[in-house]
Design a protein around this motif. Structure first.
Motif, PDB file in Angstrom:
ATOM      1  N   ALA A  47     -16.733  16.393 -14.560  1.00 23.88           N
ATOM      2  CA  ALA A  47     -17.881  17.085 -14.175  1.00 23.88           C
ATOM      3  C   ALA A  47     -17.721  18.682 -15.005  1.00 23.88           C
ATOM      4  CB  ALA A  47     -17.853  17.573 -12.788  1.00 23.88           C
ATOM      5  N   LEU A  48     -16.685  19.185 -15.277  1.00 23.97           N
ATOM      6  CA  LEU A  48     -16.512  20.337 -16.216  1.00 23.97           C
ATOM      7  C   LEU A  48     -16.849  20.020 -17.781  1.00 23.97           C
ATOM      8  CD1 LEU A  48     -13.371  22.149 -15.094  1.00 23.97           C
ATOM      9  CD2 LEU A  48     -15.855  23.254 -15.160  1.00 23.97           C
ATOM     10  N   GLN A  49     -16.228  18.769 -18.071  1.00 27.51           N
ATOM     11  CA  GLN A  49     -16.557  18.238 -19.577  1.00 27.51           C
ATOM     12  C   GLN A  49     -18.067  18.065 -19.744  1.00 27.51           C
ATOM     13  OE1 GLN A  49     -13.943  15.060 -20.483  1.00 27.51           O
ATOM     14  NE2 GLN A  49     -12.122  16.217 -19.832  1.00 27.51           N
ATOM     15  N   GLU A  50     -18.582  17.415 -18.897  1.00 29.02           N
ATOM     16  CA  GLU A  50     -20.174  17.121 -18.884  1.00 29.02           C
ATOM     17  C   GLU A  50     -20.945  18.361 -18.938  1.00 29.02           C
ATOM     18  OE1 GLU A  50     -21.084  14.459 -15.680  1.00 29.02           O
ATOM     19  OE2 GLU A  50     -19.770  12.689 -16.692  1.00 29.02           O
ATOM     20  N   ALA A  51     -20.492  19.414 -18.375  1.00 23.89           N
ATOM     21  CA  ALA A  51     -21.130  20.691 -18.126  1.00 23.89           C
ATOM     22  C   ALA A  51     -21.003  21.564 -19.444  1.00 23.89           C
ATOM     23  CB  ALA A  51     -20.895  21.254 -17.048  1.00 23.89           C
ATOM     24  N   ILE A  52     -20.026  21.241 -20.354  1.00 24.00           N
ATOM     25  CA  ILE A  52     -19.785  22.303 -21.253  1.00 24.00           C
ATOM     26  C   ILE A  52     -20.523  22.085 -22.555  1.00 24.00           C
ATOM     27  CG2 ILE A  52     -17.840  22.954 -23.033  1.00 24.00           C
ATOM     28  CD1 ILE A  52     -15.738  22.545 -20.656  1.00 24.00           C
ATOM     29  N   PRO A  53     -21.154  22.920 -23.193  1.00 24.09           N
ATOM     30  CA  PRO A  53     -22.172  22.448 -24.296  1.00 24.09           C
ATOM     31  C   PRO A  53     -21.160  22.108 -25.322  1.00 24.09           C
ATOM     32  CG  PRO A  53     -22.535  25.000 -23.409  1.00 24.09           C
ATOM     33  CD  PRO A  53     -21.381  24.326 -22.707  1.00 24.09           C
ATOM     34  N   ALA A  54     -21.716  21.005 -26.368  1.00 29.07           N
ATOM     35  CA  ALA A  54     -20.947  20.672 -27.177  1.00 29.07           C
ATOM     36  C   ALA A  54     -20.776  21.666 -28.307  1.00 29.07           C
ATOM     37  CB  ALA A  54     -21.918  19.464 -28.224  1.00 29.07           C
ATOM     38  N   TYR A 109      -7.933  22.805 -19.437  1.00 30.82           N
ATOM     39  CA  TYR A 109      -7.877  23.071 -21.210  1.00 30.82           C
ATOM     40  C   TYR A 109      -8.845  22.129 -21.975  1.00 30.82           C
ATOM     41  CZ  TYR A 109      -4.378  26.379 -19.055  1.00 30.82           C
ATOM     42  OH  TYR A 109      -3.718  27.184 -18.312  1.00 30.82           O
ATOM     43  N   PRO A 110      -8.904  22.742 -23.008  1.00 29.05           N
ATOM     44  CA  PRO A 110      -9.536  21.809 -24.201  1.00 29.05           C
ATOM     45  C   PRO A 110      -8.997  20.716 -24.533  1.00 29.05           C
ATOM     46  CG  PRO A 110      -9.859  24.447 -24.739  1.00 29.05           C
ATOM     47  CD  PRO A 110      -8.832  24.071 -23.624  1.00 29.05           C
ATOM     48  N   ASN A 111      -7.643  20.596 -24.357  1.00 31.96           N
ATOM     49  CA  ASN A 111      -7.186  19.368 -24.774  1.00 31.96           C
ATOM     50  C   ASN A 111      -6.729  18.388 -23.511  1.00 31.96           C
ATOM     51  OD1 ASN A 111      -5.204  20.653 -22.866  1.00 31.96           O
ATOM     52  ND2 ASN A 111      -3.401  20.642 -24.447  1.00 31.96           N
ATOM     53  N   LYS A 112      -7.643  18.706 -22.674  1.00 29.47           N
ATOM     54  CA  LYS A 112      -7.734  17.888 -21.402  1.00 29.47           C
ATOM     55  C   LYS A 112      -6.622  17.919 -20.288  1.00 29.47           C
ATOM     56  CE  LYS A 112     -11.421  15.663 -23.194  1.00 29.47           C
ATOM     57  NZ  LYS A 112     -11.998  16.510 -24.123  1.00 29.47           N
ATOM     58  N   LYS A 113      -5.653  18.983 -20.528  1.00 29.05           N
ATOM     59  CA  LYS A 113      -4.625  19.203 -19.571  1.00 29.05           C
ATOM     60  C   LYS A 113      -5.293  20.015 -18.340  1.00 29.05           C
ATOM     61  CE  LYS A 113      -0.601  18.292 -22.452  1.00 29.05           C
ATOM     62  NZ  LYS A 113      -0.103  17.316 -21.717  1.00 29.05           N
ATOM     63  N   PHE A 114      -4.570  20.112 -17.272  1.00 32.23           N
ATOM     64  CA  PHE A 114      -5.180  20.930 -16.175  1.00 32.23           C
ATOM     65  C   PHE A 114      -4.097  21.369 -15.379  1.00 32.23           C
ATOM     66  CE2 PHE A 114      -4.789  17.003 -14.018  1.00 32.23           C
ATOM     67  CZ  PHE A 114      -4.533  17.280 -12.774  1.00 32.23           C
ATOM     68  N   GLU A 115      -4.252  22.185 -14.439  1.00 31.87           N
ATOM     69  CA  GLU A 115      -3.508  23.007 -13.439  1.00 31.87           C
ATOM     70  C   GLU A 115      -4.380  23.236 -12.270  1.00 31.87           C
ATOM     71  OE1 GLU A 115      -2.591  27.427 -14.892  1.00 31.87           O
ATOM     72  OE2 GLU A 115      -1.725  25.854 -16.270  1.00 31.87           O
ATOM     73  N   ILE A 116      -3.754  23.254 -11.054  1.00 32.81           N
ATOM     74  CA  ILE A 116      -4.491  23.717 -10.155  1.00 32.81           C
ATOM     75  C   ILE A 116      -3.498  24.400  -9.234  1.00 32.81           C
ATOM     76  CG2 ILE A 116      -3.682  21.591  -8.708  1.00 32.81           C
ATOM     77  CD1 ILE A 116      -6.814  21.762  -7.554  1.00 32.81           C
ATOM     78  N   GLU A 117      -3.990  25.600  -8.475  1.00 36.34           N
ATOM     79  CA  GLU A 117      -3.392  26.574  -7.950  1.00 36.34           C
ATOM     80  C   GLU A 117      -4.221  26.645  -6.321  1.00 36.34           C
ATOM     81  OE1 GLU A 117      -2.545  31.233  -7.662  1.00 36.34           O
ATOM     82  OE2 GLU A 117      -3.042  30.407  -9.589  1.00 36.34           O
ATOM     83  N   PHE A 118      -3.578  26.679  -5.140  1.00 36.94           N
ATOM     84  CA  PHE A 118      -4.135  26.579  -4.036  1.00 36.94           C
ATOM     85  C   PHE A 118      -3.697  28.074  -3.370  1.00 36.94           C
ATOM     86  CE2 PHE A 118      -3.032  22.276  -4.787  1.00 36.94           C
ATOM     87  CZ  PHE A 118      -4.398  21.679  -4.566  1.00 36.94           C
ATOM     88  N   GLN A 119      -4.399  28.796  -2.639  1.00 40.76           N
ATOM     89  CA  GLN A 119      -4.166  29.899  -1.865  1.00 40.76           C
ATOM     90  C   GLN A 119      -4.686  29.861  -0.675  1.00 40.76           C
ATOM     91  OE1 GLN A 119      -5.760  33.242  -4.462  1.00 40.76           O
ATOM     92  NE2 GLN A 119      -4.306  32.734  -6.132  1.00 40.76           N
ATOM     93  N   TYR A 120      -4.318  30.885   0.334  1.00 44.41           N
ATOM     94  CA  TYR A 120      -4.801  31.136   1.334  1.00 44.41           C
ATOM     95  C   TYR A 120      -5.163  32.738   1.433  1.00 44.41           C
ATOM     96  CZ  TYR A 120      -6.064  31.550   6.248  1.00 44.41           C
ATOM     97  OH  TYR A 120      -6.885  31.584   7.478  1.00 44.41           O
ATOM     98  N   ASP A 121      -6.635  32.775   1.646  1.00 45.94           N
ATOM     99  CA  ASP A 121      -7.256  34.281   1.836  1.00 45.94           C
ATOM    100  C   ASP A 121      -7.831  34.548   3.001  1.00 45.94           C
ATOM    101  OD1 ASP A 121      -8.767  36.397   1.487  1.00 45.94           O
ATOM    102  OD2 ASP A 121      -9.979  35.824  -0.038  1.00 45.94           O
ATOM    103  N   ASP A 122      -7.026  35.293   3.721  1.00 47.63           N
ATOM    104  CA  ASP A 122      -7.420  35.852   5.036  1.00 47.63           C
ATOM    105  C   ASP A 122      -8.571  36.339   5.308  1.00 47.63           C
ATOM    106  OD1 ASP A 122      -6.414  38.038   4.350  1.00 47.63           O
ATOM    107  OD2 ASP A 122      -4.827  38.179   5.414  1.00 47.63           O
ATOM    108  N   GLN A 123      -9.278  36.834   3.990  1.00 51.72           N
ATOM    109  CA  GLN A 123     -10.391  37.510   4.199  1.00 51.72           C
ATOM    110  C   GLN A 123     -11.722  36.605   4.323  1.00 51.72           C
ATOM    111  OE1 GLN A 123     -10.538  40.883   4.482  1.00 51.72           O
ATOM    112  NE2 GLN A 123      -8.354  40.735   4.453  1.00 51.72           N
ATOM    113  N   LEU A 124     -11.403  35.381   4.305  1.00 50.90           N
ATOM    114  CA  LEU A 124     -12.594  34.375   4.334  1.00 50.90           C
ATOM    115  C   LEU A 124     -12.839  34.059   5.586  1.00 50.90           C
ATOM    116  CD1 LEU A 124     -11.865  32.039   1.199  1.00 50.90           C
ATOM    117  CD2 LEU A 124     -13.718  33.667   1.340  1.00 50.90           C
TER     118      LEU A 124
END
Length: 101
Positions: A11-18, A86-101
């Motif tokens: 979805a990200l790759q499709e949305a990024i302009p050429a 990242y542009p090289n197609k590698k990714f990372e994900i981080e999870f957090q808990y926000d008690d303000q939500l």
């Protein structure tokens, strides 16, 4: 879980302009029991938001990711996640808990 990450990445790759240069693309996910939301942007030397008509993910995938990561004995609750591609197609994900939500 791999299918969900592929969904986010494609979805990200499709949305990024050429020919657009960027340091990384980010999806900020928010999840509550009865709702899920997100916003996406590119980071270069500032933030450029990807417009909703260009970028869409299925909110059910956010709930599915939550169920996969919190279930199976993992007790780490989260209500925010940050998917960085990242542009090289590698990714990372981080999870957090926000008690303000």
């Amino acid at each position: 879980m791999e299918e969900i990450f592929e969904h986010f990445g494609m979805a990200l790759q499709e949305a990024i302009p050429a020919n657009k240069t960027y340091k990384f693309a980010m999806i900020e996910l928010e999840r509550q029991p009865n709702m899920a939301g997100y916003r996406a942007y590119l980071e270069n030397d500032g933030i450029e938001y990807l417009m909703p008509d260009k970028f869409r993910i299925n909110s059910d995938s956010i709930h599915a990711l939550y169920n996969l990561t919190v279930g199976h004995g993992n007790k780490s609750e989260w209500n925010k996640a940050f998917f960085k591609l990242y542009p090289n197609k590698k990714f990372e994900i981080e999870f957090q808990y926000d008690d303000q939500l």
